[in-house]
Design a protein around this motif. Structure first.
Motif, PDB file in Angstrom:
ATOM      1  N   VAL A   1       0.850  -1.193   0.000  1.00  0.00           N
ATOM      2  CA  VAL A   1       0.000   0.000   0.000  1.00  0.00           C
ATOM      3  C   VAL A   1       0.885   1.242   0.000  1.00  0.00           C
ATOM      4  O   VAL A   1       1.833   1.325   0.777  1.00  0.00           O
ATOM      5  CB  VAL A   1      -0.927   0.035   1.233  1.00  0.00           C
ATOM      6  CG1 VAL A   1      -1.770   1.287   1.242  1.00  0.00           C
ATOM      7  CG2 VAL A   1      -1.805  -1.196   1.281  1.00  0.00           C
ATOM      8  N   VAL A   2       0.557   2.194  -0.872  1.00  0.00           N
ATOM      9  CA  VAL A   2       1.303   3.443  -0.973  1.00  0.00           C
ATOM     10  C   VAL A   2       0.314   4.598  -0.917  1.00  0.00           C
ATOM     11  O   VAL A   2      -0.739   4.544  -1.560  1.00  0.00           O
ATOM     12  CB  VAL A   2       2.076   3.511  -2.313  1.00  0.00           C
ATOM     13  CG1 VAL A   2       2.807   4.823  -2.448  1.00  0.00           C
ATOM     14  CG2 VAL A   2       3.019   2.347  -2.453  1.00  0.00           C
TER      15      VAL A   2
ATOM     16  N   HIS B   1       7.404  10.597  -8.551  1.00  0.00           N
ATOM     17  CA  HIS B   1       6.782   9.277  -8.558  1.00  0.00           C
ATOM     18  C   HIS B   1       6.011   9.092  -9.858  1.00  0.00           C
ATOM     19  O   HIS B   1       5.311  10.012 -10.300  1.00  0.00           O
ATOM     20  CB  HIS B   1       5.818   9.136  -7.378  1.00  0.00           C
ATOM     21  CG  HIS B   1       6.429   9.522  -6.072  1.00  0.00           C
ATOM     22  ND1 HIS B   1       7.172   8.649  -5.314  1.00  0.00           N
ATOM     23  CD2 HIS B   1       6.438  10.697  -5.401  1.00  0.00           C
ATOM     24  CE1 HIS B   1       7.593   9.265  -4.224  1.00  0.00           C
ATOM     25  NE2 HIS B   1       7.164  10.512  -4.257  1.00  0.00           N
ATOM     26  N   ASN B   2       6.126   7.919 -10.446  1.00  0.00           N
ATOM     27  CA  ASN B   2       5.364   7.569 -11.648  1.00  0.00           C
ATOM     28  C   ASN B   2       4.070   6.900 -11.216  1.00  0.00           C
ATOM     29  O   ASN B   2       4.093   5.904 -10.499  1.00  0.00           O
ATOM     30  CB  ASN B   2       6.173   6.624 -12.541  1.00  0.00           C
ATOM     31  CG  ASN B   2       7.442   7.267 -13.035  1.00  0.00           C
ATOM     32  OD1 ASN B   2       7.416   8.373 -13.545  1.00  0.00           O
ATOM     33  ND2 ASN B   2       8.560   6.593 -12.854  1.00  0.00           N
ATOM     34  N   ILE B   3       2.934   7.445 -11.666  1.00  0.00           N
ATOM     35  CA  ILE B   3       1.619   6.969 -11.269  1.00  0.00           C
ATOM     36  C   ILE B   3       0.869   6.500 -12.504  1.00  0.00           C
ATOM     37  O   ILE B   3       0.924   7.142 -13.551  1.00  0.00           O
ATOM     38  CB  ILE B   3       0.792   8.102 -10.601  1.00  0.00           C
ATOM     39  CG1 ILE B   3       1.621   8.907  -9.601  1.00  0.00           C
ATOM     40  CG2 ILE B   3      -0.478   7.548  -9.994  1.00  0.00           C
ATOM     41  CD1 ILE B   3       2.112   8.153  -8.402  1.00  0.00           C
ATOM     42  N   VAL B   4       0.125   5.385 -12.373  1.00  0.00           N
ATOM     43  CA  VAL B   4      -0.680   4.851 -13.470  1.00  0.00           C
ATOM     44  C   VAL B   4      -2.126   4.712 -13.008  1.00  0.00           C
ATOM     45  O   VAL B   4      -2.395   4.112 -11.967  1.00  0.00           O
ATOM     46  CB  VAL B   4      -0.163   3.465 -13.937  1.00  0.00           C
ATOM     47  CG1 VAL B   4      -1.049   2.892 -15.026  1.00  0.00           C
ATOM     48  CG2 VAL B   4       1.279   3.568 -14.404  1.00  0.00           C
TER      49      VAL B   4
ATOM     50  N   GLY C   1      -2.459   3.522  -3.768  1.00  0.00           N
ATOM     51  CA  GLY C   1      -2.364   2.433  -4.726  1.00  0.00           C
ATOM     52  C   GLY C   1      -1.350   1.417  -4.236  1.00  0.00           C
ATOM     53  O   GLY C   1      -1.111   1.285  -3.040  1.00  0.00           O
ATOM     54  N   LYS C   2      -0.745   0.717  -5.191  1.00  0.00           N
ATOM     55  CA  LYS C   2       0.263  -0.281  -4.845  1.00  0.00           C
ATOM     56  C   LYS C   2       1.464  -0.137  -5.760  1.00  0.00           C
ATOM     57  O   LYS C   2       1.355   0.350  -6.897  1.00  0.00           O
ATOM     58  CB  LYS C   2      -0.317  -1.693  -4.935  1.00  0.00           C
ATOM     59  CG  LYS C   2      -0.766  -2.097  -6.315  1.00  0.00           C
ATOM     60  CD  LYS C   2      -1.357  -3.497  -6.306  1.00  0.00           C
ATOM     61  CE  LYS C   2      -1.816  -3.889  -7.706  1.00  0.00           C
ATOM     62  NZ  LYS C   2      -2.325  -5.239  -7.737  1.00  0.00           N
TER      63      LYS C   2
ATOM     64  N   LEU D   1       0.431   1.880  -9.074  1.00  0.00           N
ATOM     65  CA  LEU D   1      -0.862   1.628  -9.706  1.00  0.00           C
ATOM     66  C   LEU D   1      -1.914   2.213  -8.781  1.00  0.00           C
ATOM     67  O   LEU D   1      -2.185   1.670  -7.714  1.00  0.00           O
ATOM     68  CB  LEU D   1      -1.106   0.128  -9.880  1.00  0.00           C
ATOM     69  CG  LEU D   1      -0.285  -0.567 -10.934  1.00  0.00           C
ATOM     70  CD1 LEU D   1      -0.566  -2.066 -10.911  1.00  0.00           C
ATOM     71  CD2 LEU D   1      -0.604  -0.011 -12.297  1.00  0.00           C
ATOM     72  N   ALA D   2      -2.480   3.345  -9.172  1.00  0.00           N
ATOM     73  CA  ALA D   2      -3.415   4.060  -8.308  1.00  0.00           C
ATOM     74  C   ALA D   2      -4.796   3.418  -8.354  1.00  0.00           C
ATOM     75  O   ALA D   2      -5.265   2.981  -9.404  1.00  0.00           O
ATOM     76  CB  ALA D   2      -3.514   5.511  -8.732  1.00  0.00           C
TER      77      ALA D   2
END
Length: 130
Positions: free
Chosen positions: A3-4, A47-50, A73-74, A93-94
């Motif tokens: 979990v992030v 941070h790279n977020i998808v 996300g994770k 991965l949001a």
């Protein structure tokens, strides 16, 4: 448990459409400061977020560079090979986000909260994690 939680400002936004749905990627900057040898040190981490599916649609429609966002996300690490060299990228991965007032940036957008894990969203804010 993977979990992030991130709270930061959006850098770049890129949206793409595929046969099986949409994807929006963001870079999000988080800041931290600390003192070292009496001097204040400030550090920015990118941070790279998808975002996938409906979340990707909302992000690409309502969010802009510089907007403040809180998301969860994770972590996922992808790897690929290019020109005989192996490359790795760690991204988030949001699955949940919240639009926040921007403080310094004036903006008339209304807050948006979306929980992708609840497809039958009943707009009950009592169980939001933020």
């Amino acid at each position: 448990m993977n979990v992030v939680h991130i709270l930061g400002r959006i850098g770049k936004i890129d949206s793409r459409s595929f046969e099986n749905g949409n994807m929006t990627t963001l870079s999000v900057a988080t800041d931290e400061s600390y003192k070292k040898d009496g001097q204040r040190i400030e550090k920015t981490e990118w941070h790279n977020i998808v975002f996938n599916g409906k979340l990707a649609d909302v992000i690409s429609k309502y969010f802009d560079k510089g907007d403040l966002i809180r998301l969860s996300g994770k972590l996922r690490t992808r790897s690929w090979e290019k020109d005989g060299q192996k490359h790795f990228q760690t991204e988030i991965l949001a699955n949940d986000f919240e639009f926040l007032p921007n403080g310094k940036k004036s903006n008339d957008k209304q807050p948006v909260v979306n929980n992708s894990s609840d497809d039958n969203n009943d707009d009950d804010d009592d169980d939001l994690p933020f």
